[in-house]
Design an enzyme around this catalytic site. Structure first.
Site, short mmCIF file in Angstrom:
data_model
loop_
_atom_site.label_atom_id
_atom_site.label_comp_id
_atom_site.label_asym_id
_atom_site.label_seq_id
_atom_site.Cartn_x
_atom_site.Cartn_y
_atom_site.Cartn_z
N ASP A 1 43.64 -5.66 36.19
CA ASP A 1 44.35 -4.63 36.94
C ASP A 1 43.59 -3.31 36.94
O ASP A 1 42.98 -2.93 35.94
CB ASP A 1 45.73 -4.42 36.31
N GLU B 1 40.71 -5.92 40.31
CA GLU B 1 41.41 -5.24 41.40
C GLU B 1 40.80 -3.87 41.57
O GLU B 1 41.17 -2.93 40.87
CB GLU B 1 42.91 -5.12 41.10
#
Ligand code: CA
Ligand code: CA
Length: 481
Positions: free
Chosen positions: A226, A256
């Site tokens: 993340d 990400e």
């Protein structure tokens, strides 16, 4: 692969149990990797998606933040879900959030400097004492698995001063935001909550210790990382190299990096020495823009500026995700009419690793978004059975584009012609190669009813309706039989 969750799932959806019951179906349609949401306790307990991470060691096992379980279920159910997927030949990616912590147990007085929120390289105050939520004791876990306690020295800064009740960007005195991060707002190290300081060796060691524990407990096959643009890029290579060496597993990992700027993605890949793959965010925005252009998008340019075009090996192609849903932080929802076209582009071409989104497949009841399982299942199956062999593109018209796959000998009846239009319907002559010469093809999606005849040279006239896609495959094929 498939992203197996969406933002608005509820605790009663019991996601881990749904994974268990769905795993053999997912395998049957050709899903080979599933990305599951963050499995540990978030600050909002059973209402937390997991991105508001509180305790990385609590996978739904300890009475913390109001419940033992997480939004998705208990630790036992999670481990069972991972096993069920792997038992069906599917690899599992765990979603891990290393950038920040939320829901601290206590306050600390810390000297900090306030930074200009729009330019975090610029201090706008003298050093002064603030009261920050930075103390994490995890009393409910009582030192099981780890006795590491977090305090302000493990963080860069926060965005809230309890003394003055003021929201800002507070950098702890003597610390600095990392250089190798995204340059938005001057420096985008800080995203939310208490920002984890990855220059602190104790922190790096603790995160590696935790990840080893996590792999040992859950046996997942890799990670979805993340918010990587808010963390110094050099950390990831160090982190993954250590874990790969330690476990002997390849630990496929996707970062990400939320940016539509291809150069930023390329820079990150370079800095991490290709230790990770990245989501193709520029492609998502091309889909978003095309879906909102009323047919005026030049479909010849749909792959321009994308990672899949520039470095397909490292590109995870997707249409939407939990953050782009209506009402979410990166809202940029691809219009439903365009979704079958976008999925055809990611699923049926020869490059990139496509990621199917749960919210598209099963719908998002909270936002009255209907499931598209019927058409998407067709496209996924078309990939599984027919999308093989050499590819030729016909990206030669602003509305109607197409490509063919000639098929190969390893996959009986494989080969296909794909044609789609963001404007009015129409036709295009394409050559599908010798393997499909003299055969009759039909539209696997059912959108166009009439068959197409292929001549002895492999040429056919293929049709699509307006704002639609058709996938032409051989009649009486292995799937029908
Ligand atoms: Ca950060
Ligand atoms: Ca157009």
């Amino acid at each position: 692969m498939m992203q197996y969750f969406e933002w608005y799932l509820k605790p009663e959806d019991d996601l881990w149990n749904k994974v268990i019951s769905d795993s053999s179906y997912l395998s049957s349609i050709g899903i080979s990797t599933v990305w599951l949401p963050p499995a540990y306790k978030g600050s909002a307990g059973i209402h937390d998606t997991g991105y508001g991470v509180y305790d990385l060691y609590d996978l739904g096992e300890f009475m913390q933040k109001g419940d033992v379980r997480t939004k998705y279920g208990t630790k036992e159910e999670y481990i069972h879900a991972v096993k069920a997927l792997q038992g069906n030949g599917i690899e599992v990616l765990a979603d891990i959030v290393l950038n920040h912590r939320l829901g601290a147990d206590g306050l600390e007085d810390v000297i900090a400097i306030e930074d200009n929120p729009l330019n975090r390289t610029q201090g706008i105050s003298e050093p002064r004492t603030i009261r920050a939520w930075t103390k994490y004791n995890f009393a409910g876990r009582n030192d099981i698995y780890s006795s590491f306690k977090w305090n302000w020295t493990h963080f860069h800064g926060v965005d809230w001063d309890e003394l003055t009740q003021k929201k800002s960007i507070y950098l702890f005195y003597g610390k600095h935001w990392d250089e190798q991060v995204d340059k938005e707002n001057g420096n985008f190290d800080y995203l939310m909550g208490a920002d984890v300081d990855l220059n602190n060796v104790d922190v790096v060691n603790e995160l590696i210790t935790w990840a080893k524990w996590y792999l040992d407990q859950t046996h997942v096959d890799g990670f979805r990382l993340d918010a990587v643009k808010h963390i110094r890029s050099s950390f990831f290579k160090e982190f993954l190299d250590t874990l790969r060496e330690d476990t002997g597993k390849k630990l496929f990992s996707i970062g990400e990096y939320w940016s539509a700027n291809l150069e930023s993605l390329k820079q990150f890949l370079k800095e991490t020495k290709n230790a990770v793959s990245l989501f193709d965010v520029p492609l998502h925005y091309n889909f978003f823009n095309a879906s909102n252009s009323n047919g005026c998008y030049d479909m010849r340019t749909i792959l321009d500026g994308t990672l899949v075009k520039s470095n397909s090996e490292k590109a995870i192609t997707f249409v939407d995700n939990h953050d782009t849903e209506p009402g979410q932080s990166l809202e940029s929802w691809v219009q439903p009419w365009f979704k079958p076209l976008a999925y055809a582009i990611i699923l049926l071409r020869d490059s990139g690793t496509p990621c199917l989104f749960f919210g598209d497949y099963y719908g998002i009841p909270e936002k009255n978004i209907l499931p598209m399982k019927k058409i998407l299942e067709k496209l996924v199956l078309a990939r599984k059975y027919f999308a093989y062999g050499p590819q030729t593109d016909y990206f030669d018209h602003s509305n109607i584009i197409g490509w063919v796959r000639e098929g190969d000998y390893d996959h009986p009846d494989s080969g296909m012609a794909v044609i789609l239009s963001d404007g009015p319907g129409g036709s295009k002559v394409m050559n599908v190669g010798k393997r499909l010469a003299n055969h009759v093809l039909y539209d696997f999606t059912g959108n166009v009813k009439e068959p197409v005849y292929i001549d002895q040279e492999g040429n056919g006239i293929f049709y699509t309706n307006g704002g639609s896609v058709s996938v032409w495959v051989k009649e009486n094929n292995i799937y029908v039989k």
